[in-house]
Design a protein around this motif. Structure first.
Motif, mmCIF file in Angstrom:
data_model
loop_
_atom_site.group_PDB
_atom_site.id
_atom_site.type_symbol
_atom_site.label_atom_id
_atom_site.label_comp_id
_atom_site.label_asym_id
_atom_site.label_seq_id
_atom_site.Cartn_x
_atom_site.Cartn_y
_atom_site.Cartn_z
ATOM 1 N N SER A 52 42.395 49.670 43.240
ATOM 2 C CA SER A 52 43.462 49.373 42.656
ATOM 3 C C SER A 52 44.543 48.743 43.497
ATOM 4 O O SER A 52 45.214 47.974 43.214
ATOM 5 C CB SER A 52 44.250 49.924 41.792
ATOM 6 N N ALA A 53 44.565 49.098 44.703
ATOM 7 C CA ALA A 53 45.469 48.303 45.831
ATOM 8 C C ALA A 53 45.318 47.008 45.863
ATOM 9 O O ALA A 53 46.044 46.344 46.114
ATOM 10 C CB ALA A 53 45.250 49.071 47.012
ATOM 11 N N ALA A 54 44.034 46.547 45.629
ATOM 12 C CA ALA A 54 43.671 45.026 45.512
ATOM 13 C C ALA A 54 44.639 44.358 44.537
ATOM 14 O O ALA A 54 44.866 42.994 44.749
ATOM 15 C CB ALA A 54 42.482 44.823 45.318
ATOM 16 N N LEU A 55 44.747 44.895 43.470
ATOM 17 C CA LEU A 55 45.794 44.053 42.405
ATOM 18 C C LEU A 55 47.143 43.825 42.976
ATOM 19 O O LEU A 55 47.779 42.522 42.676
ATOM 20 C CB LEU A 55 45.891 45.092 41.217
ATOM 21 N N PRO A 56 48.076 44.737 43.450
ATOM 22 C CA PRO A 56 49.255 44.401 43.832
ATOM 23 C C PRO A 56 49.159 43.293 45.258
ATOM 24 O O PRO A 56 50.017 42.827 45.445
ATOM 25 C CB PRO A 56 50.013 45.627 44.117
ATOM 26 N N ALA A 57 48.096 43.714 45.755
ATOM 27 C CA ALA A 57 47.705 42.887 46.909
ATOM 28 C C ALA A 57 47.820 41.246 46.812
ATOM 29 O O ALA A 57 48.276 40.455 47.438
ATOM 30 C CB ALA A 57 46.457 43.094 47.652
ATOM 31 N N GLN A 58 47.432 40.817 45.447
ATOM 32 C CA GLN A 58 47.356 39.433 44.949
ATOM 33 C C GLN A 58 48.880 38.883 45.112
ATOM 34 O O GLN A 58 49.199 37.909 45.081
ATOM 35 C CB GLN A 58 46.809 39.205 43.790
ATOM 36 N N GLY A 116 36.577 44.186 48.255
ATOM 37 C CA GLY A 116 37.159 45.602 48.218
ATOM 38 C C GLY A 116 37.393 46.124 47.266
ATOM 39 O O GLY A 116 37.306 47.319 47.087
ATOM 40 N N PHE A 117 38.009 45.670 46.133
ATOM 41 C CA PHE A 117 38.296 46.148 44.941
ATOM 42 C C PHE A 117 36.976 46.615 44.105
ATOM 43 O O PHE A 117 37.121 47.737 43.624
ATOM 44 C CB PHE A 117 39.037 44.876 44.135
ATOM 45 N N ILE A 118 36.122 45.869 44.037
ATOM 46 C CA ILE A 118 34.936 46.201 43.426
ATOM 47 C C ILE A 118 34.087 47.369 44.097
ATOM 48 O O ILE A 118 33.553 48.230 43.518
ATOM 49 C CB ILE A 118 33.917 44.943 43.392
ATOM 50 N N LEU A 161 46.124 55.106 46.436
ATOM 51 C CA LEU A 161 46.570 53.721 46.237
ATOM 52 C C LEU A 161 47.333 53.347 47.710
ATOM 53 O O LEU A 161 46.928 52.046 47.955
ATOM 54 C CB LEU A 161 47.832 53.595 45.090
ATOM 55 N N ALA A 162 48.022 54.220 48.283
ATOM 56 C CA ALA A 162 48.414 53.647 49.667
ATOM 57 C C ALA A 162 47.423 53.616 50.657
ATOM 58 O O ALA A 162 47.421 52.832 51.304
ATOM 59 C CB ALA A 162 49.554 55.041 50.106
ATOM 60 N N GLY A 163 46.321 54.620 50.771
ATOM 61 C CA GLY A 163 45.186 54.194 51.427
ATOM 62 C C GLY A 163 44.519 53.053 51.278
ATOM 63 O O GLY A 163 43.949 52.470 52.109
ATOM 64 N N GLY A 164 44.356 52.791 49.959
ATOM 65 C CA GLY A 164 43.673 51.318 49.623
ATOM 66 C C GLY A 164 44.601 50.139 50.224
ATOM 67 O O GLY A 164 43.754 49.163 50.480
ATOM 68 N N THR A 165 45.804 50.189 50.065
ATOM 69 C CA THR A 165 46.434 48.971 50.747
ATOM 70 C C THR A 165 46.068 49.068 52.267
ATOM 71 O O THR A 165 45.849 47.844 52.875
ATOM 72 C CB THR A 165 48.022 49.431 50.763
ATOM 73 N N LEU A 166 46.122 50.202 53.017
ATOM 74 C CA LEU A 166 45.648 49.968 54.281
ATOM 75 C C LEU A 166 44.119 49.486 54.467
ATOM 76 O O LEU A 166 43.947 48.827 55.300
ATOM 77 C CB LEU A 166 45.988 51.608 55.111
ATOM 78 N N GLY A 167 43.461 50.073 53.580
ATOM 79 C CA GLY A 167 41.743 49.678 53.690
ATOM 80 C C GLY A 167 41.803 48.277 53.180
ATOM 81 O O GLY A 167 40.998 47.614 53.907
ATOM 82 N N LEU A 168 42.629 47.743 52.616
ATOM 83 C CA LEU A 168 42.312 46.357 52.331
ATOM 84 C C LEU A 168 42.850 45.523 53.342
ATOM 85 O O LEU A 168 42.065 44.352 53.576
ATOM 86 C CB LEU A 168 43.240 45.772 50.940
#
Length: 401
Positions: A71-77, A348-350, A122-129
């Motif tokens: 879900s970190a991909a959503l705020p990334a937009q 990445g989101f998928i 969510l925090a880890g996903g932001t780094l992963g993105l």
């Protein structure tokens, strides 16, 4: 309209905007934040033993954390292109460390545990993105994605070898404290992400200086094929890997021995990713994908049979090798026509969604009496569908060149 750069201009951008430190940050941070998912088989056993969770509850645990990761991909937009990537990475890393420290220090009640794992995810996903988009912007994305996966597999191999022993002494908190400590040590690498990283699109020899972007319909079909391939691939992987301890138990292995075999399997995964990295963009991608997917499906069929120790080891080794061999080429196909980084972000989101849903569905099916062998058979079918989608996507990519 999509502009292209002369080859010497692209080379200049590659040299100035993409450094070895950027690649190191991709590898190390990508490995650390992915550790809980990489040791999923050992973690699933510990969740069952320490907290008494059922298979469906364990699936829900993985679903919450991995869904938050994706879900970190959503705020990334919103923030992508507006805020300095280095500042975003530092904030995300600090939140990730705090969430893991709080998790380690709290009583393990399921509701509070899931809430904290959502924040950490969510925090880890932001780094992963940031790691994924930076790898996609590399001058050689095949190699960058391969090394990114190698870093994760090294961490996974070490974790699967040692963490079952730490679990036996210190329990679940040992995982969260290790992840927090490693992220703190890696915090300086957040400054290595390039601000406003952009990917040059090289101009084919003899082409005009400016060319029109592909037709929206063609681009949409290409994106749909890639996203579909990644989705069904990771649905299969998430379901099989998270509960691979079931097959180990069926082969007569105790958790510590199972962890050691899975650690060796992860070394095979390193070999797969390194092989992909060495091959890079050379050779026929269709042939490479065919070999990788073929081995993966054969390994899943082997796991379907409920093998004893030797058969289980061979099947899980082949599974891990093929999984990590295939995926860099899949990501590279997506990155090939992705000048903005948004398709890579969507992939990445998928990836996270599919990895989250896979264990959840698998846990429910296992609780309802479906055998692990039948689960592997279904995964083999999904991998065949993924292969077909990738063949079609690669054909479209070749036709557009």
């Amino acid at each position: 309209m999509k502009t292209t750069l002369e080859p010497h201009e692209g080379a200049a951008l590659d040299a100035t905007r993409y450094s070895g430190w950027t690649l190191m940050s991709i590898i190390i941070l990508g490995a650390v934040i992915s550790l809980p998912g990489l040791i999923a088989p050992a973690l699933a056993v510990q969740l069952a033993q320490q907290l008494g969770l059922s298979a469906s509850q364990i699936g829900a645990y993985f679903f919450i954390e991995l869904m938050a990761f994706s879900s970190a991909a959503l705020p990334a937009q919103f923030w992508m292109g507006r805020f300095d990537e280095r500042r975003v990475a530092r904030v995300a890393a600090v939140v990730f460390v705090v969430a893991n420290c709080v998790t380690a220090g709290m009583p393990f009640h399921l509701g509070e545990l899931l809430a904290l794992r959502f924040v950490a995810g969510l925090a880890g996903g932001t780094l992963g993105l940031l790691c994924m988009t930076s790898a996609g912007m590399s001058p050689n994305p095949d190699r960058a994605f391969g090394l990114w996966i190698v870093g994760q597999l090294v961490a996974g191999a070490i974790g699967l070898y040692f963490l079952p022993q730490l679990f036996a002494v210190f329990g679940l908190k040992s995982l969260f404290l290790c992840v927090a400590a490693l992220t703190t040590l890696a915090l300086p690498l957040c400054g290595a992400f390039s601000s406003r990283l952009t990917k040059p699109v090289r101009r084919p020899r003899g082409a005009g200086r400016v060319r029109q972007a592909g037709a929206p319909g063609r681009d949409g079909r290409f994106a749909l094929l890639v996203v579909s391939a990644v989705c069904v691939f990771y649905l299969a992987i998430g379901a099989v890997w998270s509960f691979s301890s079931r097959a180990a138990a069926g082969a007569g292995l105790d958790p510590i021995l199972s962890g050691k075999i899975l650690s060796i399997a992860t070394l095979m995964g390193i070999a797969g990713a390194m092989t992909a990295s060495v091959i890079g963009g050379r050779g026929s991608r269709r042939l490479i994908l065919g070999l990788g997917y073929g081995l993966l499906i054969a390994a899943l069929v082997g796991l379907c049979t409920g093998p004893h120790l030797a058969g289980y080891a061979v099947s899980v080794f082949a599974f891990k090798f093929a999984w990590t061999f295939v995926i860099p080429f899949v990501f590279a196909v997506a990155a090939k026509e992705d000048a903005s980084g948004r398709l890579t972000s969507a992939v990445g989101f998928i990836t996270g969604v599919a990895l989250a849903v896979g264990p959840l569905v698998a846990g429910v099916l296992l609780d309802r009496g479906v055998s692990y062998g039948a689960l592997c058979g279904g995964a083999a079918v999904l991998c065949a569908i993924s292969f077909l989608c990738m063949l079609l996507a690669n054909r479209r990519l070749a036709g557009a060149a």
